[in-house]
Design an enzyme around this catalytic site. Sequence first.
Site, PDB file in Angstrom:
ATOM      1  CG  HIS A 267      -0.497   0.475   2.554  1.00 25.88           C
ATOM      2  ND1 HIS A 267      -1.488   0.591   3.845  1.00 25.88           N
ATOM      3  CD2 HIS A 267       0.904   0.501   3.044  1.00 25.88           C
ATOM      4  CE1 HIS A 267      -0.619   1.003   4.455  1.00 25.88           C
ATOM      5  NE2 HIS A 267       0.901   0.717   4.130  1.00 25.88           N
ATOM      6  CG  ASP A 268       3.585   1.975   2.485  1.00 20.36           C
ATOM      7  OD1 ASP A 268       3.337   2.634   2.750  1.00 20.36           O
ATOM      8  OD2 ASP A 268       4.666   1.225   3.060  1.00 20.36           O
ATOM      9  CD  GLU A 296      -0.612  -3.678   2.231  1.00 21.68           C
ATOM     10  OE1 GLU A 296      -0.915  -3.074   2.241  1.00 21.68           O
ATOM     11  OE2 GLU A 296       0.598  -3.589   2.073  1.00 21.68           O
ATOM     12  CD  GLU A 327      -4.720   1.013   2.473  1.00 20.13           C
ATOM     13  OE1 GLU A 327      -4.782  -0.496   2.184  1.00 20.13           O
ATOM     14  OE2 GLU A 327      -4.110   1.685   3.116  1.00 20.13           O
TER      15      GLU A 327
END
Length: 362
Positions: A267-268, A296, A327
């Site tokens: 998600h980064d 996640e 996300e």
Amino acid sequence: MDKHDAASKLLHGQAQIWKQMFAFVDSMALKCAVELQIADIIHSHGRPLSLSEISSNITNSSSPSFPYLARIMRLLVRNNIFESIEDVQPENGGDTPSTTLYGLTTASRWLLNNNDQLSMAPFILMENHPWLLSPWHQLSTCVREGGIAFQKAHGKEIWDMASQNPEFNKIFNDGMECTGKITMQAILSVFKGTYWDGVETLVDVGGGTGATIAEIVKVYPHIKGINFDLPHVVATAPKYDGVSHVGGDMFDAIPSAQAVFMKWIMHDWCDEDCVKILKNCRRAIPEKTGKVFIVEVVLKPDGDGLFDSIGMILDLLMIAHSSGGKERTEPEWKKLLDKGGFPRYKITEIPACFSIIEAYPE
Ligand SMILES: Nc1ncnc2c1ncn2[C@@H]1O[C@H](CSCC[C@H]([NH3+])C(=O)O)[C@@H](O)[C@H]1O
């Protein structure tokens, strides 16, 4: 709609704006409770405490401000972070005013700093630190001109700040470590028994200081754990039995193992970067029998599950803190995994904010 209804609805709208405008006050009161260790003070006495008892246990203060504390506790009680109980003394015949006692709730249990307890305290301190709050002021600039909020606020991206500023590195890693432990407990409550039997080596990619993989290895000591993260992160990692720390860059190569574990990594990053990470995961695991265990959020924008609205918040958190991350919904995950060389996947919900995505090369 008659005039009265319309006016009432408009007033509700106004109240909603007041609430959202000052939502940060709830965060600051929560942060204050963590900094003053109020939950720990109550917990250590094993019973609800009066304000003067709480006040006399506050550290680093010779004379805490009673009125300030009372007002902050009043809001925290209203927010169900603590409970208040009126302690009526029967021997006084009801003539003397009762004392208010403050007790823990199921929310404040998560504020405890005690090592034996799962705690969100370091995460609260991290997310509400001025360093992590300032990028939030860049959201509208990001919409106008694109770019990276953290960079706009600090002149550098988050991982560079962590490598250059040991205090930031510690605040960040401590925040991650506590969520890692909480999530691991939830994972092990679902993925248990024989599930880990075939896994002899497991690499936690972006594993921070290693607390997450240490939790798996503690329960399944046959697993050799590899905690893999950037060199400045593993340099500060404590020793854990059965876990070796390896410093490196996941965009270059990932240490070989039978399975990869990745929590809060994809998600980064933007899709293109995630595909690079996934391809390196494939190279690190056995071609046919390998597996990637991804922890996640699976975003459900209209979901009404316990954590679905948090997923939406975390998505904006990625604008504030990451370098192009977001996300993802299940269709977005499917597309990404496919591109990264994982055509088959399975999503399992666990009692946490995250889901588990098991991704397979065939
Ligand atoms: N290029 C990279 N190679 C390896 N690790 C990285 C890289 N860039 C960022 N990281 C790490 O990725 C992690 C993201 S934060 C998540 C930490 C941990 N998995 C947890 O959920 O608690 C941080 O520990 C970063 O240092």
